[in-house]
Enzyme design. Structure first.
Site, PDB file in Angstrom:
ATOM      1  N   GLU A 108    -107.896 151.045  35.649  1.00 41.20           N
ATOM      2  CA  GLU A 108    -107.054 150.635  34.597  1.00 41.20           C
ATOM      3  C   GLU A 108    -105.850 150.124  34.962  1.00 41.20           C
ATOM      4  OE1 GLU A 108    -107.822 149.908  31.634  1.00 41.20           O
ATOM      5  OE2 GLU A 108    -109.801 151.069  31.382  1.00 41.20           O
ATOM      6  N   PRO A 131     -91.634 140.586  -3.410  1.00 44.77           N
ATOM      7  CA  PRO A 131     -91.287 141.464  -4.763  1.00 44.77           C
ATOM      8  C   PRO A 131     -89.890 142.195  -4.890  1.00 44.77           C
ATOM      9  CG  PRO A 131     -93.066 142.702  -3.462  1.00 44.77           C
ATOM     10  CD  PRO A 131     -92.926 141.308  -2.840  1.00 44.77           C
ATOM     11  N   ASP A 154     -83.925 132.025  -7.505  1.00 40.84           N
ATOM     12  CA  ASP A 154     -84.127 132.804  -8.844  1.00 40.84           C
ATOM     13  C   ASP A 154     -83.320 134.098  -8.928  1.00 40.84           C
ATOM     14  OD1 ASP A 154     -85.841 131.058  -9.575  1.00 40.84           O
ATOM     15  OD2 ASP A 154     -87.680 132.230  -9.217  1.00 40.84           O
ATOM     16  N   LYS A 194     -83.546 132.797 -14.695  1.00 45.01           N
ATOM     17  CA  LYS A 194     -83.173 133.638 -15.892  1.00 45.01           C
ATOM     18  C   LYS A 194     -82.892 134.954 -15.294  1.00 45.01           C
ATOM     19  CE  LYS A 194     -87.011 133.216 -18.553  1.00 45.01           C
ATOM     20  NZ  LYS A 194     -87.885 133.256 -19.240  1.00 45.01           N
ATOM     21  N   GLY A 207     -91.671 137.002  -5.668  1.00 44.72           N
ATOM     22  CA  GLY A 207     -92.826 137.152  -5.527  1.00 44.72           C
ATOM     23  C   GLY A 207     -93.628 136.012  -5.069  1.00 44.72           C
ATOM     24  N   ASP A 208     -94.768 135.403  -5.506  1.00 46.32           N
ATOM     25  CA  ASP A 208     -95.377 134.227  -4.462  1.00 46.32           C
ATOM     26  C   ASP A 208     -94.828 132.929  -5.494  1.00 46.32           C
ATOM     27  OD1 ASP A 208     -97.893 133.056  -2.959  1.00 46.32           O
ATOM     28  OD2 ASP A 208     -97.612 132.251  -4.836  1.00 46.32           O
ATOM     29  N   ILE A 248     -96.951 131.666  -8.346  1.00 43.41           N
ATOM     30  CA  ILE A 248     -97.712 132.254  -9.622  1.00 43.41           C
ATOM     31  C   ILE A 248     -96.439 132.614 -10.521  1.00 43.41           C
ATOM     32  CG2 ILE A 248     -98.421 134.609 -10.224  1.00 43.41           C
ATOM     33  CD1 ILE A 248     -99.898 134.658  -7.620  1.00 43.41           C
ATOM     34  N   MET A 279     -94.771 139.606 -17.248  1.00 44.07           N
ATOM     35  CA  MET A 279     -93.368 139.376 -17.818  1.00 44.07           C
ATOM     36  C   MET A 279     -94.005 140.082 -19.370  1.00 44.07           C
ATOM     37  SD  MET A 279     -92.570 135.647 -17.273  1.00 44.07           S
ATOM     38  CE  MET A 279     -94.158 134.775 -16.576  1.00 44.07           C
TER      39      MET A 279
HETATM   40  N1  SAH Z   1     -93.846 134.572  -8.898  1.00 41.19           N
HETATM   41  C1  SAH Z   1     -93.587 136.022  -9.184  1.00 41.19           C
HETATM   42  C2  SAH Z   1     -93.699 136.192 -10.698  1.00 41.19           C
HETATM   43  C3  SAH Z   1     -92.460 135.476 -11.620  1.00 41.19           C
HETATM   44  S1  SAH Z   1     -92.619 135.963 -13.231  1.00 41.19           S
HETATM   45  C4  SAH Z   1     -94.913 136.930  -8.496  1.00 41.19           C
HETATM   46  O1  SAH Z   1     -95.473 136.403  -7.925  1.00 41.19           O
HETATM   47  O2  SAH Z   1     -94.698 138.169  -8.546  1.00 41.19           O
HETATM   48  C5  SAH Z   1     -91.518 137.247 -13.485  1.00 41.19           C
HETATM   49  C6  SAH Z   1     -92.460 138.453 -13.644  1.00 41.19           C
HETATM   50  O3  SAH Z   1     -92.801 138.860 -12.391  1.00 41.19           O
HETATM   51  C7  SAH Z   1     -91.615 139.506 -14.068  1.00 41.19           C
HETATM   52  O4  SAH Z   1     -91.487 139.713 -15.692  1.00 41.19           O
HETATM   53  C8  SAH Z   1     -92.522 140.808 -13.628  1.00 41.19           C
HETATM   54  O5  SAH Z   1     -93.740 140.705 -14.531  1.00 41.19           O
HETATM   55  C9  SAH Z   1     -92.819 140.463 -12.310  1.00 41.19           C
HETATM   56  N2  SAH Z   1     -92.163 140.817 -11.167  1.00 41.19           N
HETATM   57  C10 SAH Z   1     -91.381 140.053 -10.325  1.00 41.19           C
HETATM   58  N3  SAH Z   1     -90.576 140.833  -9.510  1.00 41.19           N
HETATM   59  C11 SAH Z   1     -91.359 142.194  -9.834  1.00 41.19           C
HETATM   60  C12 SAH Z   1     -91.143 143.452  -9.000  1.00 41.19           C
HETATM   61  N4  SAH Z   1     -90.307 143.615  -7.947  1.00 41.19           N
HETATM   62  N5  SAH Z   1     -91.787 144.635  -9.546  1.00 41.19           N
HETATM   63  C13 SAH Z   1     -92.631 144.314 -10.571  1.00 41.19           C
HETATM   64  N6  SAH Z   1     -92.668 143.274 -11.477  1.00 41.19           N
HETATM   65  C14 SAH Z   1     -92.218 142.087 -10.799  1.00 41.19           C
END
Ligand code: SAH
Length: 459
Positions: free
Chosen positions: A22, A224, A247, A269, A301-302, A305, A382
């Protein structure tokens, strides 16, 4: 510094390894990156070593002095101290530099940890003080240096005579910085090697004419909240941006990672508070990219979405501005991970719905019958305000009041909370939420998370 780093030219040089197990294989793997002639001497060889013939020469007996007559380097890798010491003595007698595997004091040279982006090679040594640290630095560099760096450096090297048409100093440095930072990696990712050469020609023409770079927008998914859930691409783009438009949901820990010199603009928002109109966000993207800035549009998030991505990309298309989307971890994925749950499961649900319970006009309708069906799993975004509306619609369409509901607030953040409730109690549970939350309908947390949630929020 006890060990002086040099890069040794092994093209055609003879390197001998004593050993066939090895330890020998580990050294062999590194040496195979070179063009050295390699000989191994040992009574027995691992099948993985045997399979490397004829690239390497195998001598089926212990190493002898005559094996070293034209050797440049010798590795004692027999995994036997007495044998290694014998090889070391033979090496010194023949005037060859010796490395004794795992024996710093007995070695004339050591092999560093390397990050290989040939022709770019980074060697890391700690003089044996902290191999763990070397591995950590290596892992950091492996993720920081794009896999394409070697290819870019090779193409860049061939282009150097052309780049000499630019005045020496800042002009030439700016040209190469733009190539390695942005233009080169982008061209390679989108069109491959042939595009890189074309991009170099265009870039040179532009720099000769002293025209500013064209701006562009990267839609970067911020995940997230936990910065460790950012993709490597997201990290790199945050490090290069001229302007970041984000955002309000994007966490402070992630904003910390933005290049110090970048201009940072918050839009969007905050809870149900005031929001910047979408048209103003679109206008800001067009304005900054139109002035040549590299804009990162950072979305929670993504990005694809519930992020109103298309309105922004349409505005950029209309203005003729280039853009791309970097995917990321959506909050439903982070919420499920925290619960230890799988979002789909054989025999329970073969589909998963991502639903928002309100749109710009107010509460939004959905395929309630499908959402109410036994085994259905829905990630509600949301959903805090719409909890009572959703509950009513689901019950009306035949859902059981006992339907499992898991709620994850501030998923992946230090103040994350998880709770388990039933559809019958959804509005009360949602009323206690303060931060962004994902409501997972039809999904019980696994046992570990369940017991924890009871103490977190007793309903
Ligand atoms: N593009 C984002 C969603 C945007 S809409 C995604 O892919 O996650 C915003 C919503 O996403 C919030 O109202 C909540 O429902 C969710 N969200 C975003 N961040 C979050 C977190 N850290 N924990 C739980 N929900 C979350």
């Amino acid at each position: 510094m006890q060990h002086f780093p040099i890069f040794l030219n092994l093209n055609g040089a003879h390197v001998v390894i004593g050993g066939g197990g090895e330890a020998a294989l580990a050294k062999l793997r590194l040496l195979l990156k070179t063009e050295a002639r390699i000989t191994l001497c040992a009574s027995a060889f691992l099948p993985d070593i045997m399979a490397l013939r004829p690239r390497v020469t195998l001598v089926h007996r212990p190493l002898l002095g005559c094996d070293l007559h034209d050797a440049r380097l010798v590795y004692a890798a027999t995994e036997d101290d007495a044998q290694d010491a014998r090889i070391r003595a033979l090496g010194h007698k023949a005037g060859v530099l010796v490395n004794v595997v795992d024996n710093l004091d007995a070695s004339d040279f050591i092999t560093p940890a390397i990050v290989d982006r040939d022709p770019v090679v980074v060697a890391i040594g700690t003089e044996g003080a902290a191999p763990v640290l070397a591995r950590k630095i290596k892992a950091g560099l492996e993720s920081d240096l794009p896999a394409s760096l070697g290819t870019l450096a090779r193409i860049g090297k061939a282009f150097r005579p052309m780049a000499e048409n630019l005045p020496m100093g800042a002009a030439r440095r700016d040209f190469w910085a733009e190539f390695y930072d942005r233009a080169g990696p982008d061209a390679l990712a989108h069109g491959g090697e042939s595009d890189v050469r074309a991009v170099l020609d265009g870039l040179l023409a532009r720099h000769m004419a002293q025209e500013p770079a064209a701006g562009k927008v990267d839609f970067v998914s911020a995940g997230p909240g936990d910065p460790d859930l950012l993709t490597l691409k997201a990290r790199k783009l945050l490090d290069r941006a001229d302007v970041v438009i984000h955002d309000r949901l994007v966490s402070g820990a992630i904003l910390e990672l933005i290049r110090r010199e970048a201009r940072i603009i918050a839009v969007g928002k905050e809870g149900y508070g005031p929001s910047v109109p979408q048209s103003e966000i679109n206008a800001a993207l067009v304005e900054h990219a139109g002035q040549g800035a590299h804009v990162v549009r950072l979305k929670g998030g993504d990005a694809s979405i519930f992020g109103r991505l298309d309105e922004e990309t349409d505005a950029l298309d209309a203005a003729g501005i280039a853009w791309q989307v970097i995917p990321g971890v959506t909050s439903a994925s982070a919420a499920a991970a925290s619960l230890g749950q799988s979002l789909t499961r054989r025999g329970r649900n073969r589909d998963l719905r991502l639903v928002t319970a309100h749109d710009m006009k107010g509460f939004a309708e959905a395929d309630w019958r499908a959402l109410a069906a036994p085994g259905a799993v829905t990630a509600l975004y949301m959903g805090k305000r719409a909890a009572r509306f959703v509950q009513g619609r689901l019950l009306m369409h035949g859902a059981s009041p006992a339907m499992d509901v898991a709620i994850v607030e501030n998923a992946s953040c230090p103040d994350e909370t998880r709770l388990h409730t039933a559809l019958s109690d959804l509005p009360q549970a949602a009323a206690n939420l303060r931060g962004p939350a994902i409501i997972l309908l039809g999904l019980p947390p696994r046992r570990a998370a369940q017991s924890q949630s009871k103490t977190e929020l007793a309903l």
